[in-house]
Design a protein around this motif. Structure first.
Motif, PDB file in Angstrom:
ATOM      1  N   MET A  20       0.848  -1.214   0.000  1.00  0.00           N
ATOM      2  CA  MET A  20       0.000   0.000   0.000  1.00  0.00           C
ATOM      3  C   MET A  20       0.873   1.250   0.000  1.00  0.00           C
ATOM      4  N   GLU A  25      -2.802   0.079  -4.245  1.00  0.00           N
ATOM      5  CA  GLU A  25      -2.668  -1.241  -3.615  1.00  0.00           C
ATOM      6  C   GLU A  25      -2.503  -2.290  -4.685  1.00  0.00           C
ATOM      7  N   ASP A  26      -1.544  -3.165  -4.512  1.00  0.00           N
ATOM      8  CA  ASP A  26      -1.270  -4.227  -5.494  1.00  0.00           C
ATOM      9  C   ASP A  26      -1.143  -3.674  -6.910  1.00  0.00           C
ATOM     10  N   ARG A  68      -2.514  -1.167  -8.252  1.00  0.00           N
ATOM     11  CA  ARG A  68      -3.706  -0.522  -8.836  1.00  0.00           C
ATOM     12  C   ARG A  68      -4.173   0.628  -7.960  1.00  0.00           C
ATOM     13  N   SER A 116      -6.444   2.343  -5.611  1.00  0.00           N
ATOM     14  CA  SER A 116      -7.483   1.808  -4.725  1.00  0.00           C
ATOM     15  C   SER A 116      -8.413   2.908  -4.221  1.00  0.00           C
ATOM     16  N   ALA A 174     -10.651   4.182 -10.008  1.00  0.00           N
ATOM     17  CA  ALA A 174     -10.374   3.121  -9.037  1.00  0.00           C
ATOM     18  C   ALA A 174     -10.360   1.770  -9.745  1.00  0.00           C
ATOM     19  N   GLY A 175      -9.376   0.964  -9.435  1.00  0.00           N
ATOM     20  CA  GLY A 175      -9.256  -0.367 -10.039  1.00  0.00           C
ATOM     21  C   GLY A 175      -8.300  -0.414 -11.214  1.00  0.00           C
TER      22      GLY A 175
END
Ligand code: NIG
Ligand code: FE
Length: 405
Positions: A1, A40-41, A43, A45, A367-368
């Motif tokens: 993160m 996060e990861d 992408r 978030s 987002a995403g």
């Protein structure tokens, strides 16, 4: 993160599901002032204004008032090539046109000869350096074409190099089979078109798209129709070179084959604009080529007035656009094609992603989506990007959420 805080302008916010901008939408983009964005990861978030900032988790990056925007999406390049074409640069200064240089065996055939004499390893080394240079200038997604092999072995060599680049860098890479870039040495025109078609089953294992240089002196509408028809069963969606040297019919044949994009368009009439209306094809203009070759710039304003979107790409190649600098492309879009900074920005981000089939995954602050982001130095705004087109502006580039090392 990871959270980037104290962002002066967070630019390019687009609702989920918007895959391209067209007509008056070209002039719109979501902007938040004094914002944060979380990753996060790899992408995005979440994001929002600083007064709604969630409790710190993980790494915090202080933007110190810098702007954050999506990384550039360059949907048309030829960065896999060997050596350089300095001699032709001098010919051009001395008054020869692109067509005249090509007729003398220069141009694409010159690059093809150089590529034939270069080992695959060396070709990879030279080409990945260009991809790295582009990433450092803020590009996060790159389409790369074959088209300097001009024989089955040469084209496959290029497609393998593109695959290796894709596996070696954090940018998104899309590969395009452009066997029909020029007639390879030793072939008649018809023999070469057949060879391009015969290689489709093998090339399809390595390429996402198929392209044809449908223009005066290169490939005809009928050649293009044959190649695209043969490519269809292999799932290769077309991206077409059209209307660079003449009004070629390439736009019409591209749209008829549901091309993802038709590119160049330096010479278009109202008929091409009509044809594109209501299609899924992204008109893509390459102002770096217009600048370098001294040919007309695309009629971007007319396209937008007709309700169409446009993408802008670099066309980075040794003959007509030896630069992959997308901020310069934006500047040319504004200065020479009278795009507003927001229109030029949409053309080099979301619409560029669309022209590579990537806009569900990158090209905007949504987002995403992948966290492919540019963090600028403090004080930059969207308008300054094309205005102060040579001042250093990048603080850091994040691809898949990680800074470039
Ligand atoms: O997009 N127009 C055709 N192909 C490239 C130029 C390639 C070259 O000159 O090497 C282009 O401009
Ligand atoms: Fe091109």
């Amino acid at each position: 993160m990871k959270t980037i805080i104290n962002i002066g302008e967070l630019v390019g916010i687009v609702p989920e599901g918007v895959l391209r901008k067209q007509g008056t939408e070209m002039a719109e983009t979501g902007i938040l002032h004094d914002a944060w964005i979380a990753i996060e990861d790899g992408r995005i978030s979440g994001f929002g204004p600083m007064n709604s900032r969630p409790a710190d988790k993980g790494e915090v990056v202080d933007a110190e008032g810098g702007m954050v925007l999506p990384a550039f999406c360059d949907s048309h390049t030829h960065i896999v090539y060997a050596g350089s074409r300095d001699g032709e640069f001098l010919d051009k200064i001395n008054g020869l046109s692109y067509e005249e240089i090509a007729e003398r065996g220069g141009g694409i055939l010159n690059s093809s000869d150089l590529l034939g004499r270069t080992s695959e390893e060396d070709l990879f080394r030279q080409s990945i350096a260009r991809a790295r240079e582009m990433m450092e200038k803020g590009t996060g997604s790159i389409e790369i074409k074959s088209g300097y092999g001009l024989s089955p072995a040469g084209e496959m060599k290029m497609l393998r190099v593109i695959r290796r680049i894709r596996e070696s860098i954090p940018a998104n890479v899309r590969a395009t089979y452009l066997g029909a870039h020029a007639v390879g040495r030793g072939y008649s025109h018809e023999e070469y078109v057949r060879a391009v078609i015969d290689l489709l089953p093998e090339a399809a294992g390595w390429a996402d798209f198929v392209d044809v240089f449908c223009d005066e002196g290169f490939f005809t509408v009928s050649d293009t129709d044959r190649i695209l028809t043969a490519a269809k069963p292999f799932g290769l969606r077309p991206k077409i070179h059209a209307n660079e040297l003449a009004v070629s019919g390439g736009v019409q044949i591209g749209v008829r084959h549901d091309a993802l994009s038709v590119d160049h368009l330096e010479r278009t009439t109202d008929a091409e604009i009509e044809t594109l209306k209501g299609s899924g094809t992204m008109p893509t203009m390459l102002p770096g080529s217009s600048f370098f070759l001294g040919i007309p710039f695309g009629r971007a304003r007319n396209f937008i007035q007709a309700g169409l979107g446009i993408a802008l790409a670099s066309d980075y190649n040794p003959g007509s656009s030896p630069s992959g600098d997308m901020r310069f492309v934006m500047a040319l879009g504004c200065i020479k094609m009278r795009l507003t900074p927001v229109e030029a920005f949409n053309a080099v981000t979301l619409n560029g992603a669309y022209a590579m089939g990537l806009s569900e995954d990158t090209g905007s602050i949504t987002a995403g989506k992948r966290a492919d982001l540019i963090l600028t130095r403090p004080g930059w705004t969207l308008t300054r990007l094309p205005y102060l087109y040579q001042s250093p502006f990048i603080n850091r580039v994040f691809l898949r959420g990680e800074p470039l090392s």
